[in-house]
Design a protein around this motif. Sequence first.
Motif, PDB file in Angstrom:
ATOM      1  N   ARG A   1       0.837  -1.216   0.000  1.00 54.83           N
ATOM      2  CA  ARG A   1       0.000   0.000   0.000  1.00 54.83           C
ATOM      3  C   ARG A   1       0.864   1.256   0.000  1.00 54.83           C
TER       4      ARG A   1
ATOM      5  N   ARG B   1       0.220  12.229   3.472  1.00 59.20           N
ATOM      6  CA  ARG B   1      -0.205  11.115   2.611  1.00 59.20           C
ATOM      7  C   ARG B   1      -0.314   9.833   3.441  1.00 59.20           C
ATOM      8  N   ASN B   2       0.680   9.599   4.304  1.00 58.11           N
ATOM      9  CA  ASN B   2       0.650   8.384   5.118  1.00 58.11           C
ATOM     10  C   ASN B   2      -0.502   8.421   6.109  1.00 58.11           C
ATOM     11  N   ARG B   3      -0.784   9.590   6.696  1.00 55.61           N
ATOM     12  CA  ARG B   3      -1.918   9.684   7.625  1.00 55.61           C
ATOM     13  C   ARG B   3      -3.227   9.364   6.896  1.00 55.61           C
ATOM     14  N   GLU B   4      -3.343   9.810   5.632  1.00 57.43           N
ATOM     15  CA  GLU B   4      -4.555   9.494   4.859  1.00 57.43           C
ATOM     16  C   GLU B   4      -4.659   7.990   4.604  1.00 57.43           C
ATOM     17  N   LEU B   5      -3.530   7.393   4.230  1.00 55.51           N
ATOM     18  CA  LEU B   5      -3.517   5.947   3.953  1.00 55.51           C
ATOM     19  C   LEU B   5      -3.876   5.126   5.183  1.00 55.51           C
ATOM     20  N   MET B   6      -3.402   5.596   6.371  1.00 54.77           N
ATOM     21  CA  MET B   6      -3.627   4.872   7.630  1.00 54.77           C
ATOM     22  C   MET B   6      -5.089   4.877   8.036  1.00 54.77           C
ATOM     23  N   GLY B   7      -5.733   6.030   7.928  1.00 52.46           N
ATOM     24  CA  GLY B   7      -7.095   6.191   8.424  1.00 52.46           C
ATOM     25  C   GLY B   7      -7.105   6.592   9.894  1.00 52.46           C
TER      26      GLY B   7
ATOM     27  N   ALA C   1     -12.261   4.492  10.820  1.00 50.30           N
ATOM     28  CA  ALA C   1     -11.351   4.699   9.683  1.00 50.30           C
ATOM     29  C   ALA C   1     -12.101   4.513   8.372  1.00 50.30           C
TER      30      ALA C   1
ATOM     31  N   THR D   1      -8.697   2.253   3.927  1.00 51.15           N
ATOM     32  CA  THR D   1      -7.487   2.620   4.675  1.00 51.15           C
ATOM     33  C   THR D   1      -6.882   1.378   5.351  1.00 51.15           C
TER      34      THR D   1
ATOM     35  N   ARG E   1      -5.972   0.986   8.469  1.00 51.79           N
ATOM     36  CA  ARG E   1      -6.581   0.638   9.750  1.00 51.79           C
ATOM     37  C   ARG E   1      -7.963   0.018   9.576  1.00 51.79           C
TER      38      ARG E   1
END
Length: 139
Positions: free
Chosen positions: A25, A84-90, A97, A101, A103
């Motif tokens: 991801r 970007r990583n915070r968006e990917l994480m959720g 979430a 994502t 999470r």
Amino acid sequence: MTEQTLAIIKPDAVKKDAIGDIISRYEKAGLKPVAVRMMRMSKSVAEGFYAVHRQRPFFDSLTTFMASGPVVVLVLEGKDAVKRNRELMGATDPAKAAPGTIRAAHGTNIEFNAVHGSDSAESARVEINYFFSSMELGV
Ligand code: ADP
Ligand code: MG
């Protein structure tokens, strides 16, 4: 702007065999792993990492969890990598979430939520230097 962030694949996600999916991801989102280590944190290393949370009621439980098994620690590099990583994480709580994502896919609850990601450029700098030497970072 190209920048770096620190990610951790937490013990719950490693136990679930989700390392490959999560790294995939990152790569597909344009977040390139530039330093990676699998390790097991001692309780005191986990406490140092999460020092900003030491007054929180969940601090002891969180740091016990983070020391409960192996983790994968990564430096990710890309455009606006922190955000970007915070968006990917959720969201922190996997139940909240967004679909798609990390999470939402791999988190169990608000504590066992599969991944860590730095929340600002400044904390990214501190967190990267907490885990990686200049030799590993190629600087
Ligand atoms: P995030 O990881 O989304 O930046 P925080 O920095 O607020 O979230 O919290 C750090 C970690 O502490 C979370 O990822 C989660 O593992 C744990 N945590 C946060 N809130 C709680 C809570 N209310 N109860 C238990 N654990 C929590
Ligand atoms: Mg945080």
